[in-house]
Design a protein around this motif. Structure first.
Motif, mmCIF file in Angstrom:
data_model
loop_
_atom_site.group_PDB
_atom_site.id
_atom_site.type_symbol
_atom_site.label_atom_id
_atom_site.label_comp_id
_atom_site.label_asym_id
_atom_site.label_seq_id
_atom_site.Cartn_x
_atom_site.Cartn_y
_atom_site.Cartn_z
ATOM 1 N N LYS A 51 54.370 30.138 50.452
ATOM 2 C CA LYS A 51 54.364 30.215 48.983
ATOM 3 C C LYS A 51 53.554 29.063 48.392
ATOM 4 O O LYS A 51 52.847 29.218 47.401
ATOM 5 N N ILE A 52 53.674 27.881 49.013
ATOM 6 C CA ILE A 52 52.989 26.706 48.482
ATOM 7 C C ILE A 52 51.475 26.844 48.622
ATOM 8 O O ILE A 52 50.713 26.423 47.738
ATOM 9 N N VAL A 53 51.006 27.469 49.721
ATOM 10 C CA VAL A 53 49.551 27.578 49.949
ATOM 11 C C VAL A 53 49.017 28.951 49.527
ATOM 12 O O VAL A 53 47.842 29.255 49.794
ATOM 13 N N SER A 54 49.850 29.753 48.900
ATOM 14 C CA SER A 54 49.415 31.114 48.553
ATOM 15 C C SER A 54 48.224 31.112 47.598
ATOM 16 O O SER A 54 47.332 31.958 47.691
ATOM 17 N N LYS A 91 40.521 34.615 49.673
ATOM 18 C CA LYS A 91 40.767 35.989 50.117
ATOM 19 C C LYS A 91 41.088 36.039 51.612
ATOM 20 O O LYS A 91 40.540 36.852 52.361
ATOM 21 N N MET A 92 41.983 35.155 52.022
ATOM 22 C CA MET A 92 42.374 35.063 53.431
ATOM 23 C C MET A 92 43.735 35.709 53.638
ATOM 24 O O MET A 92 44.536 35.811 52.702
ATOM 25 N N ALA A 93 43.995 36.115 54.881
ATOM 26 C CA ALA A 93 45.261 36.774 55.222
ATOM 27 C C ALA A 93 46.035 35.901 56.207
ATOM 28 O O ALA A 93 45.463 35.130 56.978
ATOM 29 N N ILE A 94 47.357 36.060 56.167
ATOM 30 C CA ILE A 94 48.247 35.337 57.090
ATOM 31 C C ILE A 94 48.973 36.351 57.957
ATOM 32 O O ILE A 94 49.569 37.317 57.448
ATOM 33 N N LYS A 99 36.305 30.214 56.950
ATOM 34 C CA LYS A 99 35.459 30.963 56.027
ATOM 35 C C LYS A 99 36.313 31.921 55.201
ATOM 36 O O LYS A 99 37.456 32.204 55.530
ATOM 37 N N GLU A 100 35.734 32.423 54.131
ATOM 38 C CA GLU A 100 36.440 33.391 53.289
ATOM 39 C C GLU A 100 36.660 34.702 54.043
ATOM 40 O O GLU A 100 35.894 35.056 54.940
ATOM 41 N N GLN A 101 37.750 35.381 53.660
ATOM 42 C CA GLN A 101 38.117 36.682 54.210
ATOM 43 C C GLN A 101 38.357 36.626 55.736
ATOM 44 O O GLN A 101 38.105 37.591 56.446
ATOM 45 N N THR A 102 38.853 35.486 56.202
ATOM 46 C CA THR A 102 39.250 35.377 57.606
ATOM 47 C C THR A 102 40.775 35.389 57.686
ATOM 48 O O THR A 102 41.462 35.514 56.670
ATOM 49 N N LYS A 103 41.288 35.237 58.871
ATOM 50 C CA LYS A 103 42.731 35.380 59.087
ATOM 51 C C LYS A 103 43.288 34.125 59.765
ATOM 52 O O LYS A 103 42.637 33.510 60.605
ATOM 53 N N ILE A 104 44.507 33.776 59.380
ATOM 54 C CA ILE A 104 45.256 32.685 60.018
ATOM 55 C C ILE A 104 46.497 33.301 60.664
ATOM 56 O O ILE A 104 47.238 34.045 60.012
ATOM 57 N N THR A 105 46.702 32.963 61.941
ATOM 58 C CA THR A 105 47.852 33.498 62.674
ATOM 59 C C THR A 105 48.848 32.379 62.936
ATOM 60 O O THR A 105 48.493 31.341 63.491
ATOM 61 N N VAL A 106 50.088 32.606 62.514
ATOM 62 C CA VAL A 106 51.180 31.646 62.740
ATOM 63 C C VAL A 106 52.211 32.334 63.618
ATOM 64 O O VAL A 106 52.767 33.373 63.238
#
Length: 472
Positions: A333-336, A343-346, A379-386
């Motif tokens: 929520k803090i980094v949303s 335009k990145m996805a988690i 970069k923009e429109q990339t993905k972060i996996t947690v």
């Protein structure tokens, strides 16, 4: 003493009696022919028998006295002499008998006392030697001692390990033939030439890895002012030198980081005061820049204070029950806002029931810093996996981005204060360069570890391992 006096008087009387009898026999033998003509043959025979018997008795008595003297005086002296020779040869355990009368004398007692004193002195000397050897071997500095002729007569294990010598290899060699760094050789030669204390800081190249040593050389002076040689002590000060470098870098970085926003604020303020404030559009633009730089300055000071508080001895965490799914959602929520702008996805991979013992607010701070870094360097429109996994008594948290990646040579410095892989990008994003340093301190405060894997152009993976329960 009375017993010795009595023995001496007895021997003296026996000797005197033997001498008198022998003398009487000799006198009678000399004067008998003068009146032998008036004596019958039988009487003469009796006289000669008496004389011979008397001389035999005197001889036997003298022989007995001689044997007695040998038993009482000569043999004990021989035995004491043997013991004295053993003591002279270093056998301080040798003792003379004192339980027999002929051995119970002042000489035997004195020899035993000397042996006992020498044994105590030898034991004390061995203890002191062992104590000195233990001290030399256990000291954290390398030690090298030279005799008067300039050859090595003592080294310790730290010196051998530091310079790669095998045991006793340097003994007997001169300082020019050992293979020491040239700076240390110059110091040793200087001490030999001047007989004065010398001290120097030396940098040693160990196959591309530099270490630093503080070298101290001093002459060794005996009790009577005799010059015995020199002693050289080498202490590894690599950590101190690097800490000093870190301190200098820290001061320089803090000064630079503070100067940049302050310079901007000062410049735009002066421009406004010079008349730009009369133009509303320019004034608004400048004030927004001033506000941005002020926020950046405030964030930097907050992070510095935060990091300083973590490094204090009284720093403590508020441990409690922490649900990791809830914690991850709070951090996201803090980094949303940053995620939406780029335009990145988690992709969050975590089970509902994973919980640990930790400080929830500090762990949120850790995740926010990691996610912010992943966003800033992607970069923009990339993905972060947690992903969060429970393995044995630990929890593994991995944050994988698809960013620019980090060179392998830079990974070791990634958690240093103010270290940035891309300074321009980090500064544009408002970073202070302290985020990962704070992450490392907080993770270690939770008895955890943090690791980094990265590939240029592919992305970076940061792995955190935390125990389920503190104190395990």
């Amino acid at each position: 003493m009375m017993k010795d006096l009595y023995s001496r008087l007895t021997i003296a009387c026996a000797i005197l009696l033997s001498v008198l009898l022998t003398g009487l026999g000799i006198v009678l033998g000399q004067f008998f022919p003068l009146f032998a003509r008036d004596i019958t043959l039988d009487l003469q025979r009796q006289y000669w028998v008496y004389l011979i018997v008397t001389l035999i008795i005197a001889f036997i008595l003298s022989l007995f006295i001689a044997m007695r003297m040998m038993m009482q005086y000569a043999r004990p002296v021989d035995e004491v002499t043997k013991v004295a020779v053993q003591i002279a040869q270093g056998d301080y355990h040798a003792r003379t008998k004192t339980d027999e009368p002929e051995y119970d004398n002042e000489l035997a007692i004195s020899i035993n006392k000397i042996a006992s004193n020498l044994q105590e002195m030898s034991t004390l000397r061995m203890m002191e030697k062992e104590r000195l050897k233990t001290l030399i071997e256990s000291m954290g500095s390398g030690l090298l001692m030279f005799g008067r002729e300039g050859s090595v007569n003592l080294v310790n294990g730290v010196f051998e390990k530091t310079f790669g010598f095998s045991k006793e290899e340097p003994i007997g060699k001169t300082f020019k033939t050992i293979g020491l760094p040239i700076e240390i050789e110059d110091l040793i030669e200087d001490v030999f030439m001047t007989e004065q204390v010398r001290e120097k800081q030396v940098r040693i190249d160990s196959g591309g890895f530099y270490s630093y040593m503080g070298v101290y050389g001093a002459p060794v002076i005996g009790h009577h002012g005799n010059w015995l040689g020199i002693v050289v002590v080498m202490h590894d000060i690599t950590k101190l030198v690097r800490l000093e470098e870190v301190r200098k870098d820290f001061v320089a970085n803090v000064s630079h980081e503070l100067r940049t926003p302050i310079t901007s604020i000062k410049g735009f303020t002066e421009t406004l005061l010079d008349g730009a404030m009369n133009e509303p559009v320019i004034m608004k633009e400048f004030l927004e820049i001033i506000q941005k730089e002020s926020n950046r300055l405030h964030l930097l000071i907050d992070d510095l204070l935060e990091l300083s508080a973590m490094e204090r001895e009284n720093f403590s965490l508020q441990f409690g029950h922490v649900e990791l799914l809830e914690l991850m959602n709070d951090a996201l929520k803090i980094v949303s806002g940053s995620l939406e702008r780029k335009k990145m996805a988690i992709n969050l991979d975590i089970a509902d029931e994973i919980a640990i013992e930790g400080d929830a607010s500090r762990l949120i701070q850790v995740m926010v810093n990691l996610l912010s870094n992943a966003i800033n360097y992607s970069k923009e429109q990339t993905k972060i996996t947690v992903s969060v996994k429970k393995i044995a008594q630990n929890v593994i948290i991995e944050v994988q981005d698809e960013g620019i990646g980090i060179e392998q040579v830079e990974l070791a410095r990634l958690f240093e204060r103010f270290y940035r892989v891309d300074r321009a990008r980090s500064r544009d994003s408002g970073g202070t360069g302290l985020g990962l340093a704070i992450v490392k301190h907080l993770v270690e405060a939770h008895s955890g570890t943090v690791e980094v894997e990265s590939t240029i152009g592919v992305g970076t993976l940061i792995r955190i391992c935390l125990p389920l329960r503190q104190g395990n």
